[in-house]
Design a protein around this motif. Structure first.
Motif, PDB file in Angstrom:
ATOM      1  N   UNK A   7      -5.798   5.440 -15.184  1.00  0.00           N
ATOM      2  CA  UNK A   7      -6.590   4.790 -16.328  1.00  0.00           C
ATOM      3  C   UNK A   7      -7.891   4.686 -15.969  1.00  0.00           C
ATOM      4  N   UNK A   8      -8.470   4.324 -14.818  1.00  0.00           N
ATOM      5  CA  UNK A   8      -9.687   4.237 -14.555  1.00  0.00           C
ATOM      6  C   UNK A   8     -10.407   5.598 -14.342  1.00  0.00           C
ATOM      7  N   UNK A   9      -9.763   6.752 -13.808  1.00  0.00           N
ATOM      8  CA  UNK A   9     -10.064   7.832 -13.779  1.00  0.00           C
ATOM      9  C   UNK A   9     -10.560   8.324 -15.052  1.00  0.00           C
ATOM     10  N   UNK A  10     -10.059   8.061 -16.093  1.00  0.00           N
ATOM     11  CA  UNK A  10     -10.197   8.505 -17.526  1.00  0.00           C
ATOM     12  C   UNK A  10     -11.390   8.139 -18.184  1.00  0.00           C
ATOM     13  N   UNK A  11     -12.232   7.326 -17.431  1.00  0.00           N
ATOM     14  CA  UNK A  11     -13.413   7.033 -17.653  1.00  0.00           C
ATOM     15  C   UNK A  11     -14.628   7.975 -17.305  1.00  0.00           C
ATOM     16  N   UNK A  12     -13.990   8.950 -16.524  1.00  0.00           N
ATOM     17  CA  UNK A  12     -14.830  10.255 -16.162  1.00  0.00           C
ATOM     18  C   UNK A  12     -15.705   9.915 -14.688  1.00  0.00           C
ATOM     19  N   UNK A  13     -14.806   9.067 -13.973  1.00  0.00           N
ATOM     20  CA  UNK A  13     -15.398   8.780 -12.386  1.00  0.00           C
ATOM     21  C   UNK A  13     -14.938   9.529 -11.307  1.00  0.00           C
ATOM     22  N   UNK A  14     -15.819   9.622 -10.310  1.00  0.00           N
ATOM     23  CA  UNK A  14     -15.371  10.275  -9.182  1.00  0.00           C
ATOM     24  C   UNK A  14     -14.138   9.661  -8.168  1.00  0.00           C
ATOM     25  N   UNK A  63       0.965  -1.077  -0.041  1.00  0.00           N
ATOM     26  CA  UNK A  63       0.159  -0.034  -0.007  1.00  0.00           C
ATOM     27  C   UNK A  63       0.885   1.335  -0.028  1.00  0.00           C
ATOM     28  N   UNK A  64       1.899   1.264   0.925  1.00  0.00           N
ATOM     29  CA  UNK A  64       2.750   2.306   1.007  1.00  0.00           C
ATOM     30  C   UNK A  64       3.618   2.829  -0.273  1.00  0.00           C
ATOM     31  N   UNK A  65       3.799   1.596  -0.946  1.00  0.00           N
ATOM     32  CA  UNK A  65       4.546   1.502  -2.251  1.00  0.00           C
ATOM     33  C   UNK A  65       3.814   2.098  -3.410  1.00  0.00           C
ATOM     34  N   UNK A  66       2.574   1.548  -3.651  1.00  0.00           N
ATOM     35  CA  UNK A  66       1.725   1.839  -4.684  1.00  0.00           C
ATOM     36  C   UNK A  66       0.684   3.131  -4.625  1.00  0.00           C
ATOM     37  N   UNK A  67       0.588   3.416  -3.224  1.00  0.00           N
ATOM     38  CA  UNK A  67      -0.502   4.545  -3.101  1.00  0.00           C
ATOM     39  C   UNK A  67      -0.235   5.792  -3.546  1.00  0.00           C
ATOM     40  N   UNK A  68       1.175   5.926  -4.174  1.00  0.00           N
ATOM     41  CA  UNK A  68       1.136   7.297  -5.040  1.00  0.00           C
ATOM     42  C   UNK A  68       0.720   7.177  -6.351  1.00  0.00           C
ATOM     43  N   UNK A  69      -0.175   5.904  -6.716  1.00  0.00           N
ATOM     44  CA  UNK A  69      -1.105   5.959  -8.013  1.00  0.00           C
ATOM     45  C   UNK A  69      -2.284   6.515  -7.637  1.00  0.00           C
ATOM     46  N   UNK A  70      -2.846   6.540  -6.513  1.00  0.00           N
ATOM     47  CA  UNK A  70      -4.038   7.284  -6.253  1.00  0.00           C
ATOM     48  C   UNK A  70      -3.599   8.912  -5.926  1.00  0.00           C
ATOM     49  N   UNK A  71      -2.488   9.089  -5.173  1.00  0.00           N
ATOM     50  CA  UNK A  71      -2.171  10.495  -5.055  1.00  0.00           C
ATOM     51  C   UNK A  71      -2.033  11.251  -6.102  1.00  0.00           C
ATOM     52  N   UNK A  72      -1.439  10.675  -7.053  1.00  0.00           N
ATOM     53  CA  UNK A  72      -1.255  11.280  -8.445  1.00  0.00           C
ATOM     54  C   UNK A  72      -2.411  12.021  -9.136  1.00  0.00           C
ATOM     55  N   UNK A  73      -3.508  11.393  -8.769  1.00  0.00           N
ATOM     56  CA  UNK A  73      -4.628  11.864  -9.580  1.00  0.00           C
ATOM     57  C   UNK A  73      -5.042  13.442  -9.218  1.00  0.00           C
ATOM     58  N   UNK A  74      -4.345  13.992  -8.047  1.00  0.00           N
ATOM     59  CA  UNK A  74      -4.351  15.385  -7.742  1.00  0.00           C
ATOM     60  C   UNK A  74      -2.908  16.185  -7.335  1.00  0.00           C
ATOM     61  N   UNK A  75      -2.088  14.994  -6.796  1.00  0.00           N
ATOM     62  CA  UNK A  75      -0.810  15.529  -6.465  1.00  0.00           C
ATOM     63  C   UNK A  75      -0.218  16.040  -7.641  1.00  0.00           C
ATOM     64  N   UNK A  76      -0.273  15.407  -8.757  1.00  0.00           N
ATOM     65  CA  UNK A  76       0.723  15.899 -10.011  1.00  0.00           C
ATOM     66  C   UNK A  76       0.236  17.173 -10.412  1.00  0.00           C
TER      67      UNK A  76
END
Length: 446
Positions: free
Chosen positions: A276-283, A40-53
């Motif tokens: 990728x999943x966010x690209x389908x226009x989801x919350x 979780x600590x290694x890969x949670x950056x994928x979710x953080x990136x949705x807004x962090x980037x």
């Protein structure tokens, strides 16, 4: 007093069943939870990136490089870490790893740009280095080869389970935007980093370094375990295997290639799949729940596949088939335009990737002697992890240049196909040359 009654013909003796059950109850929950938190600590950056980037100004290429550079420090320190574990004991060393990575993971909340993001990912890789290969080595102290397939599958189950549980949690934590003046992604890092520190302290008190230190095993159980490990392990000379010899070991190099395919695919999807999943226009919340579905399916099937592998002992076949499934499924990703189809295809990719892990690590620990495994398992994990570094970076670069995540996954398909072919060819060559004539080795062929 351990029950030494004989079991009916065809069943394991009572002493064997009781000992393995006791070991599993005492060790696996803590180890599984530790690796769950690590992933979780290694890969949670994928979710953080949705807004962090956007908040700190990261492009896809910069994010991909920063997310990947984790593996450079991870790889550089894995072999020394495994050697240290063997020298200082699993209790102290695994606890040290958990505590330090937890502190760094929480510190990710304070990155402010590309440079600090990259530096913190390097530190996280250095802190976590050695945990997975260390546990794989540690399990060889406790489980004879005949039991390792399902045990390693159970332990490896933490990888997809981290996304099953972590995805909804991460999606929810992103909603804490503005609480105490922090972004949601900052709360994500802080809240998900703390449990590793707590578990590391717990491990110092509960995790024995070796069966000799386990007061909860009877003398009869320790004797059975020692005799079983000695009888089933490949013969090994005393002493230390030079690192140069380990790096040039043909089996280690082949196994590193095979592991590279599974590591690259699983890491790439852990990091990039939420976007990728966010690209389908989801919350964010919808992304969290839907992202968990493919990983949940993979979690269930990898355990069943590991048990089937133990029953058949066909480690090569049970490694090849799921990786081939991943390669075929990746070829269909560009055709998955609808969200349900996309999730179905990703489920097939992840089932293949994770189902291979139990049989693969059983194959690795059976092909290598205990002496070779001390450094060999870490080398396999290290060299294989370099593919995760290159894979994440490559996905980000291709995404920036083409705007397409699906095209970015095609190099991973090629790597999986090459690893499948290499393992099949090597296994057949080994059978023809009669290398490792012991019965347990012969059962490894396809």
């Amino acid at each position: 007093m351990t029950n030494l009654r004989k079991s009916p013909a065809g069943e394991a003796p009572e002493i064997e069943k009781a000992t393995i059950r006791q070991i599993s109850i005492r060790l696996l929950p803590l180890l599984l939870l530790g690796y769950l938190i690590a992933y979780i600590d290694r890969s949670n950056v994928g979710f953080a990136a949705i807004h962090m980037n956007d908040d700190i100004g990261l492009s896809s290429s910069q994010f991909g490089f920063g997310a990947s550079v984790f593996f450079l420090a991870y790889v550089a320190l894995e072999v020394p870490s495994n050697i240290a574990l063997n020298r200082y004991g699993a209790r102290v060393w695994l606890a040290r790893i958990m505590i330090t990575w937890g502190l760094v993971a929480a510190g990710m909340a304070f990155v402010a740009g590309p440079t600090s993001f990259t530096v913190m990912r390097v530190l996280l890789g250095a802190a976590e280095a050695g945990f997975f290969p260390g546990v794989i080595l540690y399990l060889t102290f406790w489980y004879p080869p005949a039991h390792r397939g399902r045990v390693i599958a159970l332990f490896s189950m933490a990888i997809p389970l981290a996304s099953v549980l972590g995805s909804p949690l991460s999606g929810y934590l992103l909603r804490l935007q503005g609480l105490l003046g922090l972004h949601g992604w900052q709360w994500l890092f802080i809240i998900e980093g703390i449990p590793a520190v707590v578990l590391g302290v717990v491990a110092l008190f509960l995790l024995p370094s070796h069966p000799d230190n386990a007061r909860w095993l009877s003398a009869e159980q320790r004797a059975w375990l020692e005799n079983s490990l000695r009888a089933q392990e490949p013969a090994a000379e005393a002493g230390h295997v030079p690192m140069r010899k380990t790096l040039l070991n043909k089996r280690v190099l082949l196994l590193s290639l095979v592991y590279a395919s599974t590591a690259a695919i699983s890491q790439a999807l852990s990091v990039w799949q939420p976007q990728m999943v966010k690209g389908f226009g989801l919350s964010d919340t919808q992304v969290g729940w839907l992202n968990a579905i493919p990983f949940a399916i993979a979690t269930a099937l990898m355990v069943l596949w590991g048990k089937a592998s133990d029953r058949s002992c066909g480690r090569v076949s049970f490694t090849v088939i799921p990786i081939a499934l991943s390669a075929v499924a990746l070829a269909f990703v560009p055709l998955a335009y609808a969200l349900p189809v996309f999730l179905l295809v990703l489920s097939a990719v992840l089932v293949g990737t994770y189902a291979a892990k139990g049989p693969f690590w059983s194959l690795s620990t059976q092909w290598l002697s205990r002496r070779e495994a001390v450094a060999g398992v870490a080398v396999i994990n290290s060299l294989g992890s370099l593919a995760a570094f290159g894979g994440n970076w490559l996905v980000g670069g291709i995404k920036d240049r083409t705007g397409s995540f699906t095209l970015a996954l095609m190099p991973l398909m090629a790597l999986a196909a090459v690893s499948v072919l290499a393992l099949i060819v090597a296994a057949r060559a080994e059978r023809r040359s009669d290398i490792g004539a012991a019965p347990d080795r012969q059962e490894l062929g396809v």
